[in-house]
Design an enzyme around this catalytic site. Structure first.
Site, short mmCIF file in Angstrom:
data_model
loop_
_atom_site.label_atom_id
_atom_site.label_comp_id
_atom_site.label_asym_id
_atom_site.label_seq_id
_atom_site.Cartn_x
_atom_site.Cartn_y
_atom_site.Cartn_z
N ASP A 90 64.61 22.95 24.30
CA ASP A 90 65.98 23.15 23.80
C ASP A 90 67.02 22.53 24.73
O ASP A 90 68.12 23.06 24.89
CB ASP A 90 66.25 24.66 23.61
CG ASP A 90 65.28 25.29 22.62
OD1 ASP A 90 64.96 24.63 21.61
OD2 ASP A 90 64.85 26.43 22.85
N ASN A 92 66.73 19.57 16.19
CA ASN A 92 66.26 20.96 16.18
C ASN A 92 67.46 21.88 16.02
O ASN A 92 68.55 21.57 16.51
CB ASN A 92 65.57 21.25 17.53
CG ASN A 92 65.10 22.70 17.64
OD1 ASN A 92 64.48 23.24 16.72
ND2 ASN A 92 65.39 23.35 18.76
N GLY A 150 61.69 29.62 6.40
CA GLY A 150 62.22 28.37 5.82
C GLY A 150 63.60 28.49 5.18
O GLY A 150 63.93 27.69 4.29
N GLU A 162 73.97 28.73 10.90
CA GLU A 162 72.89 27.72 10.94
C GLU A 162 72.84 26.97 9.61
O GLU A 162 72.68 25.75 9.58
CB GLU A 162 71.54 28.40 11.19
CG GLU A 162 71.39 29.01 12.57
CD GLU A 162 69.98 29.55 12.81
OE1 GLU A 162 69.01 28.89 12.43
OE2 GLU A 162 69.85 30.65 13.40
N HIS A 192 68.76 25.71 16.98
CA HIS A 192 68.44 26.81 17.89
C HIS A 192 69.48 27.92 17.72
O HIS A 192 70.68 27.63 17.67
CB HIS A 192 68.43 26.29 19.34
CG HIS A 192 68.04 27.35 20.31
ND1 HIS A 192 66.74 27.78 20.45
CD2 HIS A 192 68.78 28.10 21.17
CE1 HIS A 192 66.70 28.74 21.36
NE2 HIS A 192 67.92 28.96 21.82
N GLU A 214 62.42 15.90 26.08
CA GLU A 214 61.16 16.41 26.63
C GLU A 214 61.25 17.87 27.08
O GLU A 214 60.23 18.53 27.26
CB GLU A 214 60.68 15.54 27.80
CG GLU A 214 59.94 14.27 27.37
CD GLU A 214 60.87 13.14 26.89
OE1 GLU A 214 62.11 13.33 26.88
OE2 GLU A 214 60.34 12.08 26.52
N GLY A 215 62.44 18.40 27.27
CA GLY A 215 62.57 19.78 27.73
C GLY A 215 62.57 20.78 26.57
O GLY A 215 62.45 20.39 25.41
N MET A 239 58.22 26.63 15.37
CA MET A 239 58.15 27.50 16.53
C MET A 239 57.20 27.02 17.63
O MET A 239 56.74 27.81 18.45
CB MET A 239 57.82 28.94 16.10
CG MET A 239 58.81 29.53 15.12
SD MET A 239 60.57 29.35 15.61
CE MET A 239 60.76 30.84 16.55
N ARG A 277 45.45 21.96 21.94
CA ARG A 277 46.83 21.59 21.63
C ARG A 277 46.95 20.07 21.50
O ARG A 277 47.67 19.56 20.64
CB ARG A 277 47.73 22.09 22.77
CG ARG A 277 49.18 22.18 22.41
CD ARG A 277 49.99 22.64 23.60
NE ARG A 277 50.85 21.58 24.08
CZ ARG A 277 52.09 21.37 23.66
NH1 ARG A 277 52.63 22.17 22.79
NH2 ARG A 277 52.81 20.38 24.13
C1 GAR Z 1 66.21 30.25 12.82
O1 GAR Z 1 67.07 31.25 13.29
C2 GAR Z 1 66.08 29.13 13.84
O2 GAR Z 1 67.28 28.87 14.52
C3 GAR Z 1 65.07 29.74 14.77
O3 GAR Z 1 64.11 30.35 13.93
C4 GAR Z 1 64.77 30.76 12.74
C5 GAR Z 1 64.02 30.18 11.56
O4 GAR Z 1 64.53 30.70 10.35
N1 GAR Z 1 64.46 28.74 15.60
C6 GAR Z 1 64.09 28.96 16.85
O5 GAR Z 1 64.21 30.05 17.40
C7 GAR Z 1 63.47 27.78 17.55
N2 GAR Z 1 63.35 28.04 18.97
P1 GAR Z 1 64.19 30.00 8.98
O6 GAR Z 1 62.66 29.78 8.96
O7 GAR Z 1 64.61 30.99 7.94
O8 GAR Z 1 64.94 28.70 8.90
#
Ligand code: GAR
Length: 205
Positions: free
Chosen positions: A146, A108, A13, A175, A110, A143-144, A91, A66
């Site tokens: 990323d 989102n 987080g 990020e 990535h 829908e895809g 995730m 799911r």
């Molecule tokens: C981040 O690097 C985010 O971009 C990645 O998970 C990490 C979460 O870190 N997300 C993905 O890979 C989604 N496919 P955080 O919990 O410290 O924010």
């Protein structure tokens, strides 16, 4: 006008924290009205509690399928009736029902320059490929996997001797800047969809 946002996170987080901090500094005109997680031991829960943000745990492992999990997730998100839903280290793949319920209202982050290296372990994929730059992408969810319209991207160099940990840490710093900035643009009504492209309307920042 003040927007309502909801964050979804599955673990550490740190991006969620960057959002909380940016709101605290007055950089995002929004109120965070919930953290939603699929993981009862996510550290993001502690961060939410410290910030006084309500937590909604939808423990994936306690659902028979799911589909049943997604149905409950949709119900919770719908009840929260936020303006914007943010996948910040969430995730799981979001099903088509949720994508269409919140079209262009779900973003989102990535850890790669999309459309390169979608899916899991993006930083490792970039290292294995041998690219010289990588970075992060904030995009609307479609829908895809990323594959949705790009809102913002930031680059970092891939340096000789980098491993997954050092590259991930360099990307993560970006990020933490990019995601709050994208949320701010949304909250200031400065993101306009033109086909599958996102136009950033002019503004003060
Ligand atoms: C981040 O690097 C985010 O971009 C990645 O998970 C990490 C979460 O870190 N997300 C993905 O890979 C989604 N496919 P955080 O919990 O410290 O924010």
């Amino acid at each position: 006008m003040m927007k309502e946002i909801v964050v979804l996170s599955s673990g550490r987080g740190s991006n969620f924290q960057a959002i909380i901090d940016a709101i605290g500094r007055g950089e995002i005109p929004a109120r965070c009205s919930g953290l939603v997680t699929d993981n009862p031991s996510a550290y993001a829960i502690t961060r939410a509690e410290k910030a006084g943000i309500p937590v909604f745990i939808i423990d994936f492992s306690s659902f028979p399928s799911r589909e049943a999990y997604e149905e409950e997730l949709l119900r919770v998100l719908f009840d929260l009736s936020a303006d914007l839903y943010i996948l910040a280290g969430y995730m799981r793949i979001v099903g088509a029902g949720i994508v269409s319920a919140f079209r262009w209202r779900m973003m989102n982050i990535h850890p790669a320059l999309l459309p390169g290296f979608p899916g899991l372990h993006a930083q490792r994929q970039a290292l294995d490929y041998g690219v010289r730059v990588s970075g992060c992408t904030v995009h609307f969810v479609d829908e895809g996997t990323d594959s949705g319209p790009v809102i913002l991207q930031a680059c970092v160099p891939v340096l000789p001797g980098d491993d997954e940990e050092t590259l991930s840490a360099r990307i993560l710093e970006e990020e933490h800047r990019c995601l709050p900035k994208a949320i701010r643009l949304f909250c200031d009504d400065r993101l306009e969809m033109i086909g599958r492209q996102v136009r950033i309307l002019p503004g003060n920042s």
